[in-house]
Design a protein around this motif. Structure first.
Motif, short mmCIF file in Angstrom:
data_model
loop_
_atom_site.label_atom_id
_atom_site.label_comp_id
_atom_site.label_asym_id
_atom_site.label_seq_id
_atom_site.Cartn_x
_atom_site.Cartn_y
_atom_site.Cartn_z
N MET A 269 0.75 -1.22 -0.16
CA MET A 269 0.18 0.08 -0.02
C MET A 269 0.97 1.16 0.01
O MET A 269 1.90 1.41 0.85
CB MET A 269 -0.86 -0.02 1.25
N ASN A 270 0.70 2.24 -0.85
CA ASN A 270 1.55 3.32 -1.04
C ASN A 270 0.97 4.45 -0.11
O ASN A 270 -0.30 4.18 0.79
CB ASN A 270 1.59 3.99 -2.53
N SER A 271 1.62 5.36 0.32
CA SER A 271 1.27 6.49 1.16
C SER A 271 0.05 7.07 0.80
O SER A 271 -0.85 7.47 1.96
CB SER A 271 2.41 7.61 1.22
N ASP A 272 -0.45 7.50 -0.25
CA ASP A 272 -1.61 7.92 -0.58
C ASP A 272 -2.84 7.15 -0.12
O ASP A 272 -4.02 7.52 0.36
CB ASP A 272 -1.71 8.29 -2.13
N GLN A 273 -2.60 5.79 -0.51
CA GLN A 273 -3.60 4.78 -0.20
C GLN A 273 -3.72 4.63 1.16
O GLN A 273 -5.08 4.59 1.68
CB GLN A 273 -3.28 3.36 -0.70
N PHE A 274 -2.55 4.49 2.05
CA PHE A 274 -2.62 4.36 3.48
C PHE A 274 -3.37 5.79 4.02
O PHE A 274 -4.42 5.54 4.99
CB PHE A 274 -1.11 4.56 3.94
N GLU A 275 -3.37 6.63 3.60
CA GLU A 275 -3.85 7.94 4.04
C GLU A 275 -5.23 8.14 3.76
O GLU A 275 -6.10 8.29 4.59
CB GLU A 275 -3.10 9.32 3.46
N GLY A 276 -5.53 7.85 2.76
CA GLY A 276 -6.99 7.67 2.13
C GLY A 276 -7.76 6.55 2.89
O GLY A 276 -9.00 6.70 3.09
N LYS A 277 -7.08 5.55 3.27
CA LYS A 277 -7.91 4.51 4.01
C LYS A 277 -7.76 4.63 5.50
O LYS A 277 -8.27 3.79 6.34
CB LYS A 277 -7.62 2.95 3.61
N TRP A 278 -7.25 5.84 6.09
CA TRP A 278 -6.80 5.77 7.48
C TRP A 278 -8.22 5.72 8.31
O TRP A 278 -8.05 4.84 9.30
CB TRP A 278 -6.27 7.40 7.72
N LYS A 279 -9.37 6.20 7.86
CA LYS A 279 -10.60 6.23 8.76
C LYS A 279 -10.88 4.61 8.87
O LYS A 279 -11.23 4.16 10.04
CB LYS A 279 -11.68 7.17 8.23
N GLN A 280 -10.65 3.89 7.91
CA GLN A 280 -11.12 2.54 7.84
C GLN A 280 -9.97 1.81 8.77
O GLN A 280 -10.47 0.50 9.34
CB GLN A 280 -10.95 1.79 6.53
N ILE A 281 -8.79 1.94 8.82
CA ILE A 281 -7.70 1.28 9.48
C ILE A 281 -7.31 1.72 10.94
O ILE A 281 -6.40 1.05 11.52
CB ILE A 281 -6.51 0.96 8.55
N LYS A 282 -7.85 2.90 11.12
CA LYS A 282 -7.39 3.53 12.46
C LYS A 282 -7.57 2.75 13.73
O LYS A 282 -6.87 2.40 14.56
CB LYS A 282 -8.06 4.87 12.84
N GLY A 283 -8.82 1.92 13.70
CA GLY A 283 -9.08 1.02 14.65
C GLY A 283 -8.16 -0.20 14.90
O GLY A 283 -7.65 -0.47 16.00
N GLN A 284 -7.51 -0.71 13.60
CA GLN A 284 -6.77 -1.52 13.59
C GLN A 284 -5.44 -1.13 14.30
O GLN A 284 -4.62 -1.93 14.78
CB GLN A 284 -6.52 -2.06 12.21
N ALA A 285 -4.97 -0.07 13.92
CA ALA A 285 -3.95 0.80 14.12
C ALA A 285 -3.69 0.99 15.90
O ALA A 285 -2.92 0.48 16.60
CB ALA A 285 -3.63 2.00 13.65
N LYS A 286 -4.91 1.06 16.29
CA LYS A 286 -5.18 1.17 17.69
C LYS A 286 -5.10 0.09 18.59
O LYS A 286 -4.43 -0.12 19.44
CB LYS A 286 -6.41 1.85 18.01
N GLN A 287 -5.68 -1.16 17.77
CA GLN A 287 -5.34 -2.49 18.52
C GLN A 287 -3.80 -2.87 18.64
O GLN A 287 -3.51 -3.42 19.41
CB GLN A 287 -6.17 -3.40 17.71
N LYS A 288 -3.03 -2.63 17.38
CA LYS A 288 -1.78 -2.78 17.32
C LYS A 288 -1.06 -2.15 18.09
O LYS A 288 -0.02 -2.72 18.86
CB LYS A 288 -1.37 -2.82 15.76
N TRP A 289 -1.07 -0.81 18.11
CA TRP A 289 -0.07 0.24 18.91
C TRP A 289 -1.07 0.91 20.00
O TRP A 289 -1.56 1.85 20.07
CB TRP A 289 0.48 1.17 18.36
N GLY A 290 -1.54 0.01 21.11
CA GLY A 290 -2.60 0.52 22.16
C GLY A 290 -2.25 1.53 22.97
O GLY A 290 -3.00 2.23 23.33
N GLU A 291 -0.94 1.85 23.04
CA GLU A 291 -0.36 3.22 23.82
C GLU A 291 -0.77 4.38 23.10
O GLU A 291 -0.70 5.35 23.70
CB GLU A 291 1.08 2.87 24.23
N LEU A 292 -0.99 4.36 21.42
CA LEU A 292 -1.20 5.50 21.17
C LEU A 292 -2.78 6.01 21.57
O LEU A 292 -3.65 5.21 21.55
CB LEU A 292 -1.19 5.61 19.79
N THR A 293 -2.93 7.39 21.70
CA THR A 293 -4.22 7.71 22.14
C THR A 293 -5.02 7.95 20.83
O THR A 293 -4.59 8.16 19.76
CB THR A 293 -4.26 9.05 22.98
N ASP A 294 -6.40 8.16 20.95
CA ASP A 294 -7.45 8.37 20.05
C ASP A 294 -6.88 9.81 19.27
O ASP A 294 -6.88 10.00 18.14
CB ASP A 294 -8.83 8.55 20.45
#
Length: 67
Positions: A1-26
């Motif tokens: 996934m390139n940077s533009d795709q990553f940024e474009g899908k961020w709202k969809q994958i933000k929850g997965q990122a929260k699960q992976k890096w639980g110490e990051l705040t909302d």
């Protein structure tokens, strides 16, 4: 996934990122807003790891995220 795709899908994958890096705040995840380099920086800062390791983790995340 390139940077533009990553940024474009961020709202969809933000929850997965929260699960992976639980110490990051909302708020931090909202500020990152899909910007790969900002995510790497926050992971570095929060987990006290080298940039290379944080970048590796983000690359692995991109490969395995369900988006």
């Amino acid at each position: 996934m390139n940077s533009d795709q990553f940024e474009g899908k961020w709202k969809q994958i933000k929850g997965q990122a929260k699960q992976k890096w639980g110490e990051l705040t909302d708020d931090e995840l909202d500020q990152i807003d899909g910007k790969r380099e900002e995510l790497i920086g926050k992971i570095q800062e929060r987990y006290g790891i080298e940039k290379e390791e944080a970048s590796k983790q983000v690359s692995q995340f991109e490969e395995t995220c369900h988006c």
